[in-house]
Design an enzyme around this catalytic site. Structure first.
Site, PDB file in Angstrom:
ATOM      1  N   HIS A   1       1.120  -3.320   3.567  1.00 35.19           N
ATOM      2  CA  HIS A   1       2.560  -3.590   3.698  1.00 35.19           C
ATOM      3  C   HIS A   1       3.265  -3.428   2.367  1.00 35.19           C
ATOM      4  O   HIS A   1       2.646  -3.285   1.302  1.00 35.19           O
ATOM      5  CB  HIS A   1       2.786  -4.999   4.256  1.00 35.19           C
ATOM      6  CG  HIS A   1       2.257  -6.108   3.396  1.00 35.19           C
ATOM      7  ND1 HIS A   1       2.928  -6.590   2.300  1.00 35.19           N
ATOM      8  CD2 HIS A   1       1.116  -6.851   3.492  1.00 35.19           C
ATOM      9  CE1 HIS A   1       2.238  -7.582   1.756  1.00 35.19           C
ATOM     10  NE2 HIS A   1       1.126  -7.752   2.444  1.00 35.19           N
TER      11      HIS A   1
ATOM     12  N   CYS B   1      -4.425  -9.015   1.915  1.00 34.20           N
ATOM     13  CA  CYS B   1      -3.726  -7.826   2.394  1.00 34.20           C
ATOM     14  C   CYS B   1      -3.566  -6.808   1.274  1.00 34.20           C
ATOM     15  O   CYS B   1      -3.726  -7.122   0.097  1.00 34.20           O
ATOM     16  CB  CYS B   1      -2.361  -8.197   2.964  1.00 34.20           C
ATOM     17  SG  CYS B   1      -2.432  -8.999   4.573  1.00 34.20           S
TER      18      CYS B   1
END
Length: 319
Positions: free
Chosen positions: A210, A226
């Site tokens: 992301h 992440c």
């Protein structure tokens, strides 16, 4: 279960993940000349496994080292290690800044996305049309910090989300509550959303690639597992990576490379588990060099040992 890490062993685990890569290449994809491609985009080498080059730029009065890094497709650790004597925040007008823009491609299948957590870098091998020059795109990333290591293994992308909402996991909400600053159950899209404007879900539950609202953290081990990208980088790849694209997450802190003239190079990073490189590792690296050269080579054991000890990410030519 993730295999025990060894510095030169490819660690693979079946995980399912999603990775995305974006759209600003579209006007330039037909160009075979790397000088016409965006920064970090290269035709695949016909010989050897190296792309790009190291070069220098001159700092302005206002720019920080992080500003320069972002403009040249480089992350925090990369720019810091390439310029150890330069101030991060006030490099000084006229200062020559080294841009570590040369890369040894990971020793993995050149398909889909390859993420090397030790290198803090993502490589994307987009599918090309017949007659089109095969290429690679590479981007600096942020990954999981201590106790929140980004999981290793082979997975695939599963879903793309534009303007995603963020649902803080229970661990974050609990820690925030303990600090007396309760976290919301959901953070809507916007400037305060840590996922940024684009997110690609991986088939590993809870993990995704992301954007970020804190771009200075790109090139650091700062997330909860992440994979973070600069806002412009995730946007560039977001629309072009199909759902189901393979994502291979590896931890390869040592890379050996050869250029088109068959000159050898070695590069070492600090391993994510901070494993020290001992004699076995040294012998393994020299063994790889000799195997490539078809027999005993002129590789300098002392030189290779120094590269492993420094582990500063610099690509060093083998003498």
């Amino acid at each position: 279960m993730i295999s025990q890490y060894h510095p030169l062993r490819r660690i693979k685990q079946v995980c399912v993940s999603s990775v995305a890569l974006g759209a600003w290449l579209l006007a330039s994809t037909a160009a075979a000349d790397s000088s016409e491609l965006p920064k970090g985009h290269f035709p695949l080498p016909e010989q050897g496994n190296m792309v790009g080059e190291v070069y220098t730029v001159t700092a302005s009065e206002e720019g920080t080292l992080m500003d320069i890094a972002r403009a040249h497709n480089v992350g925090y650790e990369e720019i810091r290690m390439a310029n150890p004597d330069t101030s991060l925040w006030v490099p000084g007008e006229g200062t020559e800044v080294t841009i570590p823009g040369q890369f040894i491609l990971p020793d993995e299948a050149r398909t889909g996305i390859v993420i090397n957590v030790a290198e803090l870098r993502l490589y994307y091998y987009p599918e090309v049309e017949e007659g089109e020059t095969p290429r690679v795109e590479t981007y600096p990333i942020g990954i999981g910090r201590d106790a929140y290591n980004t999981p290793l293994g082979i997975t695939e992308t599963t879903m793309r989300l534009e303007n995603p909402a963020w649902y803080p996991p229970e661990s974050i909400r609990r820690e925030a509550a303990e600090r007396g600053d309760p976290a919301p159950s959901v953070v809507p899209p916007g400037a305060d959303n840590p996922l940024g404007q684009y997110a690609i879900l991986l088939d590993i539950p809870g993990y995704l690639i992301h954007g970020t609202n804190q771009p200075d953290g790109i090139g650091m081990r700062a997330s909860r597992g992440c994979i973070r990208m600069h806002p412009e980088d995730i946007e560039a790849v977001f629309w072009r990576v199909p759902v189901g694209t393979q994502v291979n997450i590896i931890d390869s802190p040592i890379k050996v490379g050869w250029d088109a003239a068959e000159r050898g190079y070695v590069q070492a990073f600090t391993a994510t588990d901070e494993t020290a490189y001992g004699m076995d590792t040294l012998l393994d690296v020299v063994g790889l060099i000799e195997h490539h050269e078809g027999g005993p080579s002129s590789a300098d054991y002392e030189q290779v040992r120094e590269v492993l000890e420094r582990a500063n990410g610099q690509i060093v030519p083998l003498t």
